[in-house]
Write an enzyme that holds these catalytic residues in place. Structure first.
Site, PDB file in Angstrom:
ATOM      1  N   ARG A   1      74.903  81.896  17.976  1.00 19.05           N
ATOM      2  CA  ARG A   1      75.049  81.101  16.742  1.00 19.05           C
ATOM      3  C   ARG A   1      73.976  81.517  15.727  1.00 19.05           C
ATOM      4  O   ARG A   1      74.247  81.569  14.517  1.00 19.05           O
ATOM      5  CB  ARG A   1      74.935  79.596  17.045  1.00 19.05           C
TER       6      ARG A   1
ATOM      7  N   TYR B   1      92.315  76.156  18.461  1.00 15.92           N
ATOM      8  CA  TYR B   1      91.528  75.310  17.560  1.00 15.92           C
ATOM      9  C   TYR B   1      91.946  73.840  17.627  1.00 15.92           C
ATOM     10  O   TYR B   1      91.658  73.077  16.700  1.00 15.92           O
ATOM     11  CB  TYR B   1      91.643  75.834  16.121  1.00 15.92           C
TER      12      TYR B   1
ATOM     13  N   LYS C   1      87.370  87.976  13.369  1.00 13.33           N
ATOM     14  CA  LYS C   1      88.514  87.309  12.729  1.00 13.33           C
ATOM     15  C   LYS C   1      89.340  88.303  11.887  1.00 13.33           C
ATOM     16  O   LYS C   1      88.875  89.406  11.585  1.00 13.33           O
ATOM     17  CB  LYS C   1      88.004  86.135  11.893  1.00 13.33           C
TER      18      LYS C   1
ATOM     19  N   HIS D   1      84.034  84.147  15.095  1.00 13.43           N
ATOM     20  CA  HIS D   1      83.926  82.864  15.798  1.00 13.43           C
ATOM     21  C   HIS D   1      82.735  82.934  16.741  1.00 13.43           C
ATOM     22  O   HIS D   1      82.396  84.013  17.235  1.00 13.43           O
ATOM     23  CB  HIS D   1      85.208  82.621  16.611  1.00 13.43           C
TER      24      HIS D   1
ATOM     25  N   GLU E   1      87.004  78.874  26.328  1.00  8.99           N
ATOM     26  CA  GLU E   1      87.521  79.879  25.389  1.00  8.99           C
ATOM     27  C   GLU E   1      87.678  81.246  26.062  1.00  8.99           C
ATOM     28  O   GLU E   1      88.666  81.952  25.827  1.00  8.99           O
ATOM     29  CB  GLU E   1      86.602  79.952  24.166  1.00  8.99           C
TER      30      GLU E   1
END
Ligand code: UDP
Ligand code: MG
Length: 139
Positions: A87, A51, A11, A117, A128
């Site tokens: 994650r 998003y 990001k 992300h 994505e």
């Protein structure tokens, strides 16, 4: 094959802080293979589209503004159990709740500016990845 892929972005605040190389090193050390990668600056319109699933949430406007505030590094990754393992590697959304050693614990500034992300499902990982990369750009 799609079950073995996930999508990430470094990001804007992490790119600005020159942390993208260190973050990518952690990702590769954790066993992820880079399938595709590019640096680009999202327009507010494109960030809003990415998003869109969050467009009812109170932080949506700020999120779109932030994600279009500077360049990001978009990356497709491959590993067995990619979505869940990634994650785990990045940690909780809010870095104050992220486990020690996770990417967000190490590099994130705040819940909003949280360094990276990570896709939340195999289906969204594929959506994505194709938002940023053509099939011919994924190796
Ligand atoms: N976000 C935020 N405030 C919140 C929740 C999320 O600013 O209360 C931002 C944050 O940058 C997060 C992104 O919106 O990474 C997407 O939220 P999500 O709940 O999908 O978290 P993630 O999957 O990134 O952990
Ligand atoms: Mg999410």
């Amino acid at each position: 094959m799609s079950g073995n892929r996930t999508f990430t972005m470094v990001k804007p605040e992490a790119v600005e802080n020159s942390d993208s190389g260190a973050i990518l090193a952690k990702i590769e050390e954790a066993g992820f293979r880079i399938v595709a990668m590019k640096k680009l600056h999202l327009s507010a319109e494109r960030a809003g589209k990415f998003y869109e699933v969050h467009n009812e949430r109170p932080f949506y406007g700020e999120l779109v503004e932030y994600m279009s505030s500077g360049p990001i590094v978009a990356v497709v990754l491959e590993k067995s159990n990619a979505v869940a393992d990634f994650r785990t590697l990045i940690g909780a959304t809010d870095p104050s709740e992220a486990a020690d050693g996770t990417i967000r614990k190490l590099f994130a500034e705040s819940k909003a500016k949280n360094a990276v992300h990570g896709s939340d499902s195999d289906e969204n990982a594929a959506i994505e990845a194709s938002f940023f990369f053509a099939e011919l750009e994924q190796f």
